[in-house]
Design a protein around this motif. Sequence first.
Motif, mmCIF file in Angstrom:
data_model
loop_
_atom_site.group_PDB
_atom_site.id
_atom_site.type_symbol
_atom_site.label_atom_id
_atom_site.label_comp_id
_atom_site.label_asym_id
_atom_site.label_seq_id
_atom_site.Cartn_x
_atom_site.Cartn_y
_atom_site.Cartn_z
ATOM 1 N N PRO A 37 0.834 -1.212 0.000
ATOM 2 C CA PRO A 37 0.000 0.000 0.000
ATOM 3 C C PRO A 37 0.865 1.257 0.000
ATOM 4 O O PRO A 37 2.060 1.200 0.287
ATOM 5 C CB PRO A 37 -0.795 -0.110 1.299
ATOM 6 N N ILE A 38 0.221 2.382 -0.291
ATOM 7 C CA ILE A 38 0.981 3.617 -0.481
ATOM 8 C C ILE A 38 1.697 4.015 0.799
ATOM 9 O O ILE A 38 2.812 4.517 0.780
ATOM 10 C CB ILE A 38 0.024 4.741 -0.932
ATOM 11 N N ARG A 39 1.033 3.760 1.929
ATOM 12 C CA ARG A 39 1.632 4.234 3.177
ATOM 13 C C ARG A 39 2.634 3.268 3.761
ATOM 14 O O ARG A 39 3.154 3.515 4.834
ATOM 15 C CB ARG A 39 0.541 4.421 4.223
ATOM 16 N N ALA A 40 2.914 2.181 3.078
ATOM 17 C CA ALA A 40 3.786 1.146 3.649
ATOM 18 C C ALA A 40 5.144 1.745 3.982
ATOM 19 O O ALA A 40 5.705 2.528 3.223
ATOM 20 C CB ALA A 40 3.943 -0.005 2.672
ATOM 21 N N ARG A 41 5.665 1.344 5.113
ATOM 22 C CA ARG A 41 6.932 1.927 5.564
ATOM 23 C C ARG A 41 8.075 1.057 5.071
ATOM 24 O O ARG A 41 8.465 0.105 5.717
ATOM 25 C CB ARG A 41 6.941 1.992 7.093
ATOM 26 N N GLY A 42 8.573 1.416 3.917
ATOM 27 C CA GLY A 42 9.635 0.596 3.338
ATOM 28 C C GLY A 42 11.012 1.181 3.605
ATOM 29 O O GLY A 42 11.884 0.505 4.143
ATOM 30 N N VAL A 43 11.188 2.428 3.182
ATOM 31 C CA VAL A 43 12.490 3.045 3.359
ATOM 32 C C VAL A 43 12.272 4.546 3.538
ATOM 33 O O VAL A 43 11.247 5.080 3.120
ATOM 34 C CB VAL A 43 13.381 2.743 2.132
ATOM 35 N N ILE A 44 13.219 5.196 4.190
ATOM 36 C CA ILE A 44 13.088 6.632 4.442
ATOM 37 C C ILE A 44 13.911 7.390 3.412
ATOM 38 O O ILE A 44 15.075 7.059 3.174
ATOM 39 C CB ILE A 44 13.581 6.969 5.854
ATOM 40 N N ALA A 45 13.289 8.387 2.816
ATOM 41 C CA ALA A 45 13.976 9.170 1.796
ATOM 42 C C ALA A 45 14.264 10.574 2.329
ATOM 43 O O ALA A 45 13.506 11.114 3.129
ATOM 44 C CB ALA A 45 13.101 9.256 0.540
ATOM 45 N N LEU A 46 15.355 11.150 1.882
ATOM 46 C CA LEU A 46 15.797 12.449 2.381
ATOM 47 C C LEU A 46 15.701 13.488 1.280
ATOM 48 O O LEU A 46 16.190 13.279 0.171
ATOM 49 C CB LEU A 46 17.245 12.337 2.863
ATOM 50 N N HIS A 47 15.068 14.601 1.607
ATOM 51 C CA HIS A 47 15.007 15.734 0.681
ATOM 52 C C HIS A 47 16.028 16.732 1.173
ATOM 53 O O HIS A 47 15.776 17.506 2.079
ATOM 54 C CB HIS A 47 13.587 16.308 0.719
ATOM 55 N N GLN A 48 17.205 16.677 0.565
ATOM 56 C CA GLN A 48 18.340 17.411 1.151
ATOM 57 C C GLN A 48 18.127 18.900 1.248
ATOM 58 O O GLN A 48 18.598 19.532 2.196
ATOM 59 C CB GLN A 48 19.590 17.156 0.306
ATOM 60 N N GLU A 49 17.427 19.458 0.275
ATOM 61 C CA GLU A 49 17.322 20.924 0.262
ATOM 62 C C GLU A 49 16.606 21.425 1.494
ATOM 63 O O GLU A 49 16.854 22.527 1.967
ATOM 64 C CB GLU A 49 16.559 21.400 -0.980
ATOM 65 N N ASN A 50 15.654 20.610 2.005
ATOM 66 C CA ASN A 50 14.882 21.092 3.150
ATOM 67 C C ASN A 50 15.591 20.922 4.477
ATOM 68 O O ASN A 50 15.200 21.525 5.467
ATOM 69 C CB ASN A 50 13.544 20.325 3.226
ATOM 70 N N CYS A 51 16.633 20.115 4.507
ATOM 71 C CA CYS A 51 17.216 19.791 5.801
ATOM 72 C C CYS A 51 18.036 20.961 6.336
ATOM 73 O O CYS A 51 18.865 21.528 5.621
ATOM 74 C CB CYS A 51 18.099 18.559 5.686
ATOM 75 N N THR A 52 17.796 21.341 7.588
ATOM 76 C CA THR A 52 18.544 22.437 8.190
ATOM 77 C C THR A 52 19.438 21.955 9.317
ATOM 78 O O THR A 52 19.882 22.744 10.141
ATOM 79 C CB THR A 52 17.575 23.479 8.779
ATOM 80 N N VAL A 53 19.693 20.671 9.372
ATOM 81 C CA VAL A 53 20.572 20.077 10.387
ATOM 82 C C VAL A 53 20.104 20.464 11.785
ATOM 83 O O VAL A 53 20.903 20.846 12.641
ATOM 84 C CB VAL A 53 22.045 20.488 10.147
ATOM 85 N N CYS A 54 18.800 20.404 12.017
ATOM 86 C CA CYS A 54 18.316 20.744 13.358
ATOM 87 C C CYS A 54 18.496 19.591 14.312
ATOM 88 O O CYS A 54 18.303 19.765 15.512
ATOM 89 C CB CYS A 54 16.847 21.142 13.301
ATOM 90 N N MET A 55 18.801 18.388 13.803
ATOM 91 C CA MET A 55 19.104 17.201 14.619
ATOM 92 C C MET A 55 17.909 16.663 15.388
ATOM 93 O O MET A 55 18.068 15.796 16.239
ATOM 94 C CB MET A 55 20.221 17.498 15.642
ATOM 95 N N LEU A 56 16.692 17.148 15.087
ATOM 96 C CA LEU A 56 15.536 16.619 15.822
ATOM 97 C C LEU A 56 15.341 15.131 15.539
ATOM 98 O O LEU A 56 15.028 14.348 16.443
ATOM 99 C CB LEU A 56 14.270 17.382 15.424
ATOM 100 N N CYS A 57 15.518 14.741 14.286
ATOM 101 C CA CYS A 57 15.292 13.333 13.953
ATOM 102 C C CYS A 57 16.319 12.447 14.661
ATOM 103 O O CYS A 57 15.978 11.424 15.249
ATOM 104 C CB CYS A 57 15.358 13.121 12.447
ATOM 105 N N ALA A 58 17.565 12.857 14.644
ATOM 106 C CA ALA A 58 18.585 12.004 15.272
ATOM 107 C C ALA A 58 18.337 11.866 16.765
ATOM 108 O O ALA A 58 18.576 10.814 17.349
ATOM 109 C CB ALA A 58 19.968 12.593 15.009
#
Lengths: 160, 389, 340
Positions: A37-58
Amino acid sequence: MPDIPGKGLVKGLGVTLRTMLQPAVTTQYPKEKETPPIRARGVIALHQENCTVCMLCARSCPDWCIYIEGHKEKAPPRRAGGRPRQVNELDRFDIDYALCMYCGICVDVCPFDALFWSPEFEYSEERIADLLHDKERLSEWMETVPEAPPLEVGAQAGKK
Amino acid sequence: MAVTDQQRRAYVASQAADARVNVELQTEDMILNIGPQHPATHGTLRVVANLDGEQVVWADVVCGYMHRGYEKLTEVRTYPQITTLVNRIDWLSSFANEVPFILAAEKLMEIEAPPRAQYIRTILFELARIANITLFIGTMGADLGAITPVFYAFRDRERVLNQIEAVTGGRFHPNFDRIGGLKDDLPRGWIDETKAVMNRVREFCDELEELLMGNEIFQARTRGIGVIPAEVGLSYGLSGANIRASGIDWDLRRDQDLPLAWKDLDWKVWTHPDGDSFARFWVRLQETREASKMVDQMLDGLPAGSIQAKVPRIIKVPAGEAWVHTENPLGEMGYYIVSQGGLGPFRCKIRSASFNNVSVLPWVLRGTYVPDIITILASLYFILGDIDR
Amino acid sequence: MIAISLPFWAETTIKTVIVLAVIPASALTLGYVFLMKTMAHMQSRMGPMEPGGFHGWYQLIGDGIKFIQKEDIIPDQADRAIFALAPTVVLVSTFLLFVVIPAGPRLVVENLDTGVFFALAVSSLSVIGVLMAGWSSANKYSLLGGLRAAGQLIAYELPLVLAVVGVVIQAGTLSLQGIVEFQQHGEIFGWGGIGLPLILTQFVGFVLFIAASQAELTQAPFDMPLAESELVAGYTTEYTGFRFLFFYMAETATAFALAAIAATLFLGGWSVPWVHGTTADVLGPFVLGAKVMLVAFLIYWIRFTYPRFREDQLQAFAWKYLIPLSLANILITAVFKVVF
């Protein structure tokens, strides 16, 4: 109601016979594949332009499987005569899929919409070390990120 | 008449002969280790049984081979992270583990999720119940030697898992509950698909009734085996279908007022007076059917609205203590959260159903035959992650 | 055999080779068609599809080769000679079973006058093999499994034999060829269209025979000795490699043989009523094969559907239900034979 002794036994035989006459439900992977299904959690993709290295995810990852390194740089001012602004540059963004629990907290938490889920799942490797996806590989996964599915009747639009 | 010497000697000789025969016939008890690696115990459970021939003299349960330190983990994780981890306690019905935890946190924060979120939470809870119990039905057949019900169970459970995946993104570990509501809403078409799946689940229940429950051999193997009287069950803390199969009418869905949708539904609690293995199987089969009917009702009556109440971005639960328990597929599961106002709980006690369910084994296994040990283990139905946490 | 007279040694060698070839072939066919494909479809799945390309026909042959090239381990404490001999004994009993099964009017290895008696006597030789295996393994659990298996096999010999007695009474002869010919030339109330397959009159005997042969093969619902989930794997625990293969092959080949005997006794064996002579010789094996597949389907169908009996229920089933039923069957058949 075993009025005739053995009635239950005969009925059981009927069930297996019926199932035998119906087609099998096996999907012969890898010749035939099912689409998740569309929402299946297969792999995480990164949109580099949006990342501001805020480290919240880590910080919010329960497994600490995201490795981020960045540095500050001076970027040119937005309009002439202004001060140079400080931006964060992303040096390293690795997700170790050998540790990842596929919980999705990083995707939820990111305030800048830099992480997305993709239903791709066929990325198994022969060496565990290859399961560490660096930021180039994570950006490649962006092409497989589908549009969010339309919601059911009664849902309130505009939620996330 | 006086006893002659000859008679006396003859008597002593016969006694001596008897004594020799008794010594020769005295058999040694054998200690049998069932598990921890064993096809019959669903996971790493160890049952040490002292056998006299075929009969069990005493049995002891050794668990802890899968202890993962959940309660310690909860002390050093935040609420969203714990929601993820808690999925893995009873991994077959993962969503059902999240719900009491989230409800306890919401109780401390004094928020209630909006009605639509409550309904979808209950729908997913009942889907988790169906997924769990269908697997039980299959594996109970397998433990008794019938190899086909397992495949039917997996085949029909697959559709339920597909539905869960369509909503949450994860088949086994949905991680979908959030404090204040749910992560996301239902995708379009999900309601109709789920109704079709529920029809299939009911057909599966009918099929299994014909194939397994009506089977005379199955009934001979399970009727009268492992009878747990109601008082004994209550004193050992049995919960869920196990205690309902002993005749006690106890269901936390009906007897509590939780902010979930059960109070709006028209459903029935199934009990059975016998308390044997067949009763436990029967009760669970009826519960699966009942759960599918409940899901149908909830899908029909799904209120519109938002699925997330207003919560701050960084969630800090105010100080206090809260206890919430729910009727999970395996039994009664509860969380007691002690919060000191931080990002995560100060201490979280997890009351898991299987731990208490398994504690009755030494009592119930006395005097049974070795093949019946397997039947009783199968019918009590525990998940190792639930026992050991 | 055929109308060439060969010297005795040549004829015996040819017959031995044929039977030795039939055993693995029958085991493979039955194993593949039923144990793999039919079981799969009854469980809503497909079974082997890859080996050999077309629906995995090569699977069992590959399994056989795999078993043969495995290391042959004999436990230290085991009695070497008996340990090595046990699978052979079981296989010999199967071999001897194939000797009397007729596949055509002249296609039988040895047309014994007491064919039925010989077949049933020889099928009980496997009990010795099972006991040898259990005893020599020097393993407490193997011994217990072997004893349980032996007890079950002995208990179910009786219904097996008694079920056949009804057939023998009706046909009037112990020879398997004789019984086939009786069925071929028999008539149902004066109509000789399909002969008189004895399943019609001896239906109870047929059911008893099938039940008893399930138990003889230690198949579900009578597979407590094999499915000793508490006692590992019963009497075959210590066996590896080709010895294990022998046990397995013996089991499946015996299933084929017992199904063939059931087909011969109850369904008419190789005979089709209006075909005689050399055509019957050519058609016979195929007709017998089809009937065997039918009976084997029944045997395996029961295996896949039912859970297993507990050991004491198993024995009670044999002694309290099957044997009185078979005795009643004999009584009624005898009465009918004398009166009509």
